[in-house]
Design a protein around this motif. Structure first.
Motif, PDB file in Angstrom:
ATOM      1  N   GLU A  72       0.846  -1.189   0.000  1.00 46.76           N
ATOM      2  CA  GLU A  72       0.000   0.000   0.000  1.00 46.76           C
ATOM      3  C   GLU A  72       0.888   1.248   0.000  1.00 46.76           C
ATOM      4  OE1 GLU A  72      -3.704   1.351  -0.465  1.00 46.76           O
ATOM      5  OE2 GLU A  72      -3.262  -0.766  -0.192  1.00 46.76           O
ATOM      6  N   ALA A  73       0.523   2.237  -0.795  1.00 56.67           N
ATOM      7  CA  ALA A  73       1.278   3.493  -0.862  1.00 56.67           C
ATOM      8  C   ALA A  73       0.783   4.450   0.220  1.00 56.67           C
ATOM      9  CB  ALA A  73       1.101   4.143  -2.232  1.00 56.67           C
ATOM     10  N   PRO A  74       1.685   5.300   0.728  1.00 55.43           N
ATOM     11  CA  PRO A  74       1.231   6.317   1.681  1.00 55.43           C
ATOM     12  C   PRO A  74       0.342   7.330   0.954  1.00 55.43           C
ATOM     13  CG  PRO A  74       3.502   6.726   1.063  1.00 55.43           C
ATOM     14  CD  PRO A  74       3.099   5.421   0.434  1.00 55.43           C
ATOM     15  N   LYS A  75      -0.565   7.913   1.697  1.00 56.27           N
ATOM     16  CA  LYS A  75      -1.446   8.932   1.117  1.00 56.27           C
ATOM     17  C   LYS A  75      -1.073  10.279   1.722  1.00 56.27           C
ATOM     18  CE  LYS A  75      -5.388   5.888   0.451  1.00 56.27           C
ATOM     19  NZ  LYS A  75      -5.292   5.109  -0.492  1.00 56.27           N
ATOM     20  N   PHE A  76      -0.942  11.271   0.856  1.00 49.39           N
ATOM     21  CA  PHE A  76      -0.647  12.630   1.302  1.00 49.39           C
ATOM     22  C   PHE A  76      -1.842  13.505   0.976  1.00 49.39           C
ATOM     23  CE2 PHE A  76       3.864  11.360  -0.011  1.00 49.39           C
ATOM     24  CZ  PHE A  76       4.231  10.995   1.270  1.00 49.39           C
ATOM     25  N   GLU A  77      -2.126  14.437   1.862  1.00 46.23           N
ATOM     26  CA  GLU A  77      -3.169  15.426   1.598  1.00 46.23           C
ATOM     27  C   GLU A  77      -2.649  16.370   0.511  1.00 46.23           C
ATOM     28  OE1 GLU A  77      -6.241  15.437   2.907  1.00 46.23           O
ATOM     29  OE2 GLU A  77      -5.654  13.585   3.931  1.00 46.23           O
ATOM     30  N   ASP A  78      -3.526  16.814  -0.350  1.00 48.69           N
ATOM     31  CA  ASP A  78      -3.141  17.770  -1.389  1.00 48.69           C
ATOM     32  C   ASP A  78      -3.424  19.181  -0.893  1.00 48.69           C
ATOM     33  OD1 ASP A  78      -2.391  15.716  -3.077  1.00 48.69           O
ATOM     34  OD2 ASP A  78      -4.306  15.645  -4.113  1.00 48.69           O
ATOM     35  N   ASP A  79      -2.655  19.612   0.106  1.00 47.81           N
ATOM     36  CA  ASP A  79      -2.922  20.900   0.732  1.00 47.81           C
ATOM     37  C   ASP A  79      -1.731  21.868   0.693  1.00 47.81           C
ATOM     38  OD1 ASP A  79      -1.290  19.582   2.533  1.00 47.81           O
ATOM     39  OD2 ASP A  79      -2.723  19.651   4.200  1.00 47.81           O
ATOM     40  N   GLU A  80      -0.765  21.573  -0.140  1.00 52.09           N
ATOM     41  CA  GLU A  80       0.419  22.436  -0.228  1.00 52.09           C
ATOM     42  C   GLU A  80       0.077  23.736  -0.961  1.00 52.09           C
ATOM     43  OE1 GLU A  80       1.587  18.219   0.143  1.00 52.09           O
ATOM     44  OE2 GLU A  80       0.412  19.217  -1.374  1.00 52.09           O
ATOM     45  N   THR A  81       0.484  24.858  -0.384  1.00 46.02           N
ATOM     46  CA  THR A  81       0.195  26.165  -0.982  1.00 46.02           C
ATOM     47  C   THR A  81       1.433  27.045  -1.113  1.00 46.02           C
ATOM     48  OG1 THR A  81      -0.364  27.105   1.180  1.00 46.02           O
ATOM     49  CG2 THR A  81      -2.190  26.176  -0.134  1.00 46.02           C
ATOM     50  N   THR A  82       2.589  26.530  -0.693  1.00 46.11           N
ATOM     51  CA  THR A  82       3.823  27.309  -0.781  1.00 46.11           C
ATOM     52  C   THR A  82       4.908  26.463  -1.445  1.00 46.11           C
ATOM     53  OG1 THR A  82       4.743  26.577   1.345  1.00 46.11           O
ATOM     54  CG2 THR A  82       3.256  28.514   1.386  1.00 46.11           C
ATOM     55  N   PHE A  83       5.950  27.129  -1.907  1.00 39.43           N
ATOM     56  CA  PHE A  83       7.070  26.395  -2.483  1.00 39.43           C
ATOM     57  C   PHE A  83       7.689  25.464  -1.446  1.00 39.43           C
ATOM     58  CE2 PHE A  83       7.121  29.713  -5.832  1.00 39.43           C
ATOM     59  CZ  PHE A  83       7.190  28.886  -6.938  1.00 39.43           C
ATOM     60  N   SER A  84       7.863  25.936  -0.221  1.00 35.23           N
ATOM     61  CA  SER A  84       8.493  25.082   0.792  1.00 35.23           C
ATOM     62  C   SER A  84       7.640  23.859   1.105  1.00 35.23           C
ATOM     63  CB  SER A  84       8.819  25.876   2.060  1.00 35.23           C
ATOM     64  OG  SER A  84       7.649  26.366   2.662  1.00 35.23           O
ATOM     65  N   GLN A  85       6.319  24.017   1.109  1.00 32.60           N
ATOM     66  CA  GLN A  85       5.448  22.863   1.336  1.00 32.60           C
ATOM     67  C   GLN A  85       5.530  21.867   0.176  1.00 32.60           C
ATOM     68  OE1 GLN A  85       1.714  24.869   1.905  1.00 32.60           O
ATOM     69  NE2 GLN A  85       1.949  24.987   4.137  1.00 32.60           N
ATOM     70  N   LEU A  86       5.587  22.370  -1.047  1.00 34.15           N
ATOM     71  CA  LEU A  86       5.717  21.477  -2.200  1.00 34.15           C
ATOM     72  C   LEU A  86       7.054  20.735  -2.159  1.00 34.15           C
ATOM     73  CD1 LEU A  86       4.175  23.775  -4.950  1.00 34.15           C
ATOM     74  CD2 LEU A  86       3.198  21.613  -4.094  1.00 34.15           C
ATOM     75  N   ILE A  87       8.110  21.439  -1.804  1.00 35.07           N
ATOM     76  CA  ILE A  87       9.433  20.809  -1.694  1.00 35.07           C
ATOM     77  C   ILE A  87       9.428  19.772  -0.576  1.00 35.07           C
ATOM     78  CG2 ILE A  87      11.853  21.252  -1.105  1.00 35.07           C
ATOM     79  CD1 ILE A  87      11.474  23.953  -2.722  1.00 35.07           C
ATOM     80  N   ASP A  88       8.764  20.080   0.542  1.00 32.13           N
ATOM     81  CA  ASP A  88       8.655  19.099   1.631  1.00 32.13           C
ATOM     82  C   ASP A  88       7.942  17.832   1.161  1.00 32.13           C
ATOM     83  OD1 ASP A  88       9.985  20.736   3.417  1.00 32.13           O
ATOM     84  OD2 ASP A  88       8.162  21.403   4.451  1.00 32.13           O
TER      85      ASP A  88
END
Length: 168
Positions: free
Chosen positions: A75-91
């Protein structure tokens, strides 16, 4: 000589995602230097009917995570699609790379003929492992990373082909 499914998937995905990180870092620097609200870039899209930059990054991460997990039969981990900044996208990219780094060759090698079924909105796709990797996972990963690159390049970020390819 044969190439292992592990070598064709995990290192390739990690390299591509690291290159995406560098592309996003350049986007963040560009926004700061030009005094542009970063959300303008993060919400930019090439066409009104295409996803914005943020969603391109999220999908690139998801396709790498889910692709590796399906090849390994887990099973793959699930991430919320809630990134709104460059640093969050990079994280998010870094979390994806961390997950990919947990895979061992023996989990993925030998998956060439593993049955993989994807439930889509309108239909079901069925693959064997090797065609799944080469005709679905990698093309999708490259498509979404390329589109993220193209969005930032279209917005004026000084990117070159080597940013997409990465350093040799």
């Amino acid at each position: 000589m044969t190439i292992s499914m592990y070598k064709a998937s995990i290192p390739v995905s990690i390299r591509t995602l690291n290159n995406l990180t560098n592309i996003l870092e350049k986007g963040a620097i560009y926004a700061e230097t030009k005094k542009i609200d970063p959300s303008v870039l993060i919400n930019s899209r090439l066409s009104p009917d295409m996803f914005p930059l943020s969603k391109q990054v999220q999908i690139a991460c998801d396709i790498a995570n889910r692709g590796a997990a399906r090849l390994a039969g887990i099973e793959a981990p699930k991430f919320e699609d809630d990134e709104t900044t460059f640093s969050q996208l990079i994280d998010r990219i870094q979390k994806t790379i961390s997950h990919l780094n947990t895979f061992k060759p023996e989990q993925i090698d030998g998956s060439e003929e593993r049955a993989i079924t994807l439930e889509m909105r309108d239909n079901t796709l069925s693959f064997e492992g090797m065609p799944y990797l080469f005709y679905f996972v990698l093309p999708n990963l490259y498509f979404h990373v390329t589109t993220a690159y193209d969005i930032l390049r279209h917005c004026g970020v000084e990117l070159a082909k080597i940013d997409f390819l990465g350093q040799p």
